[in-house]
Design a protein around this motif. Structure first.
Motif, short mmCIF file in Angstrom:
data_model
loop_
_atom_site.label_atom_id
_atom_site.label_comp_id
_atom_site.label_asym_id
_atom_site.label_seq_id
_atom_site.Cartn_x
_atom_site.Cartn_y
_atom_site.Cartn_z
N ILE A 117 135.13 45.49 -29.91
CA ILE A 117 134.20 44.41 -30.22
C ILE A 117 134.01 43.58 -28.96
CG2 ILE A 117 133.79 42.38 -31.65
CD1 ILE A 117 135.57 43.68 -33.78
N SER A 118 132.75 43.41 -28.58
CA SER A 118 132.42 42.70 -27.34
C SER A 118 131.36 41.65 -27.62
CB SER A 118 131.92 43.67 -26.27
OG SER A 118 132.81 44.75 -26.10
N TYR A 128 133.45 38.46 -23.86
CA TYR A 128 134.64 38.72 -24.68
C TYR A 128 134.77 40.22 -24.91
CZ TYR A 128 137.64 39.15 -28.78
OH TYR A 128 138.62 39.51 -29.64
N HIS A 129 136.01 40.71 -24.89
CA HIS A 129 136.35 42.07 -25.26
C HIS A 129 137.57 42.02 -26.18
CE1 HIS A 129 133.64 44.74 -23.30
NE2 HIS A 129 133.99 44.45 -22.06
N TYR A 139 140.82 49.78 -19.32
CA TYR A 139 140.65 48.60 -18.46
C TYR A 139 141.44 47.42 -19.03
CZ TYR A 139 136.61 51.13 -16.57
OH TYR A 139 135.79 52.07 -16.00
N ASN A 140 141.92 46.52 -18.12
CA ASN A 140 142.50 45.26 -18.54
C ASN A 140 141.38 44.29 -18.90
OD1 ASN A 140 145.16 46.11 -18.08
ND2 ASN A 140 144.98 45.60 -15.89
N LEU A 141 141.66 43.40 -19.85
CA LEU A 141 140.62 42.45 -20.29
C LEU A 141 140.17 41.56 -19.14
CD1 LEU A 141 142.11 41.37 -23.75
CD2 LEU A 141 140.25 42.96 -23.32
N GLU A 142 141.11 41.14 -18.30
CA GLU A 142 140.76 40.19 -17.24
C GLU A 142 139.78 40.78 -16.23
OE1 GLU A 142 143.75 41.04 -18.14
OE2 GLU A 142 144.48 39.24 -19.19
#
Length: 512
Positions: A117-118, A128-129, A139-142
């Motif tokens: 969800i993005s 937002y992820h 991938y990392n969220l940051e």
């Protein structure tokens, strides 16, 4: 006010003592009158003041009682407000705890949801992820927040995504799904399916919510289905085999529901024409084979599967052989056959080969039967499958006595060696002109020449050997005579032989 006047009078009385007596007397008398008047005024003022104060006290008492009632009412209202406030504070605490729990559940759902969800802003940047980003794409969220969402999309799919996202911005709503490829952190490409919901005007979101899921397995299945369909179309175009489905009506008739493309090439009719005929039309089925189909339909009431071979005549008048494998569908409720499925394999070429082989076989059997030499054939297990007439005359056993049994003409001590000889012939080591001694039915022995060769089926597998026998007795007799004559030549001539002239031989040119 009166006090001030009294102070002035006292001052005048003190000053009157300084005046002459007559004037002092007048001023004193005047001051006394004035003092009396002031006393009367003071007395009158005190009475009125007392009355005023009494009225004032009564009014104050009324106001106090009214104030007490007002204070009591306000105190009651304050208590009610305090109780309401306490209830509201308690409800607020419960709501806050519920909100915290709901938010925790929402966060847990977002972290553990298989879908990504993005939230993407109207500028295309990711705001937002959910936690599925790490699990799905690595991938990392940051490292993804604030970057453009489209930079991970495959170049061949980017234009379609940009058009999709642009439509969401122009017409806020829930859009249909879109499929595209996205780059994984390891550099590979994954197939994703996304559904966008534009909430740009919602102050709590101010972006486009994108729900995405990985569909690699589904795409592989779809590609496998498409590949299978392609294979089917190709095979249907190049093969002579076809399948069909007939619906069985309550009145016992059969109506064609569908047939594959190869039927048209085989029969010269399209399935629609076949459907108009009902079951196989009499013009299609060869007249000599119609009875087979009638029996097939009769068997449908008790047999679940079957197979038969028959001929069909196409629109060009050509005869085509087919082998029909069929299966019925039985309805337990109706207690009858409701459908007939089948697959037909065109076997025209095979049938033609079989007919040629039958002709060759018939010719070969005739040749073997009429051959002057004794011929027999044995299978791999050593049993006799052919025993011609010459063999009957040569060895004395009839075909009825020999067929299906081991060869009877082998001497007891030679059976193992003889069958080893036949087995070597079956393995591709034929024997030409081998001298062997065999038995006859009357128990006598006979010397023969033996020729052996392997017999193979259409698939090239060896199924036995063919054995040809020739009588060696006459040849041996001639050889013995020749040896006798040779021995006689080695005997010394008698003295009188020189006086005997040899007989003259007649030639074409006369005497010699």
């Amino acid at each position: 006010m009166l006090e001030t006047i009294y102070k002035y009078l006292e001052t005048l009385q003190k000053q009157a003592s300084e005046l002459p007596p007559p004037q002092q007397a007048i001023l004193t008398k005047t001051l006394e009158k004035l003092s009396n008047s002031l006393q009367k005024i003071a007395a009158s003022s005190l009475f009125e003041s007392a009355r005023y104060n009494e009225a004032k006290l009564v009014e104050i008492e009324k106001n106090n009682r009214l104030l007490e009632r007002t204070v009591a009412q306000q105190a009651s209202q304050i208590r009610q407000l305090q109780e309401q406030l306490a209830k509201q504070i308690s409800q607020y605490r419960r709501d806050n705890q519920g909100l915290i729990k709901s938010e925790a559940k929402l966060q847990a759902l977002l972290r553990n949801s298989p879908d990504l969800i993005s939230i993407v802003g109207s500028d295309g940047r990711v705001r937002y992820h959910s936690g599925a980003l790490q699990r799905l794409l690595g991938y990392n969220l940051e490292e993804r927040i604030g970057n453009f969402h489209g930079e991970l999309i495959h170049p061949d799919d980017l234009l379609a995504w940009q058009a999709y996202f642009g439509n969401l911005l122009e017409a806020p709503a829930i859009a249909g799904p879109i499929e595209y490829r996205i780059r994984h952190a390891d550099g590979s490409w994954l197939y994703m399916e996304s559904i966008g919901n534009s909430l740009v005007s919602d102050s709590s979101v101010q972006g486009v919510i994108i729900n995405s899921r990985e569909i690699g397995e589904r795409k592989q299945a779809e590609m496998a289905v498409r590949e299978s369909e392609l294979h089917y179309r190709v095979m249907s175009q190049i093969t002579s085999d076809f399948a069909y489905s007939f619906k069985a009506l309550p009145d016992g008739k059969f109506v064609c529901e569908w047939a594959t493309e190869a039927f048209e090439r085989c029969a010269g009719l399209v399935p629609e024409e076949l459907e108009s005929f009902g079951w196989w039309n009499s013009e299609i089925v060869h007249p000599d084979d119609r009875e087979i189909l009638i029996k097939q339909l009769e068997c449908c009431s008790f047999s679940r599967t079957g197979a038969n071979e028959y001929r069909i005549i196409n629109q060009k008048g050509e005869v085509r052989w087919v082998r029909d494998y069929w299966q019925v569908v039985w309805d337990k409720t109706a207690e009858r056959v409701v459908r007939l499925w089948g697959a037909c394999q065109e076997i025209t070429d095979r049938k033609q080969v079989e007919l040629k082989l039958q002709l060759v076989n018939q010719v070969l059997q005739a040749q073997i039967a009429s051959a002057p030499l004794a011929i027999n054939c044995t299978s791999n297990d050593g049993n006799t499958v052919v025993w011609n007439r010459a063999a009957e005359n040569f060895f004395g056993w009839t075909a009825a006595e020999v067929l299906g049994k081991p060869l009877p003409n082998i001497p007891g001590g030679q059976k193992q060696d003889f069958y080893a000889l036949l087995k070597s012939a079956s393995n591709g080591q034929p024997q030409n002109g081998l001298e062997v001694s065999l038995l006859k039915k009357d128990g006598s022995s006979i010397d023969v020449w033996l020729w052996t060769a392997p017999v193979r089926d259409p698939g090239g597998q060896t199924v036995g050997s063919i054995n040809i026998f020739s009588d060696l007795s006459e040849r041996k007799r001639i050889e013995e005579e020749r040896q006798k004559l040779a021995a006689m030549k080695n005997i010394e001539e008698p003295f009188w032989a020189r006086y005997v002239s040899p007989p003259k031989t007649q030639t074409k040119n006369g005497e010699r």
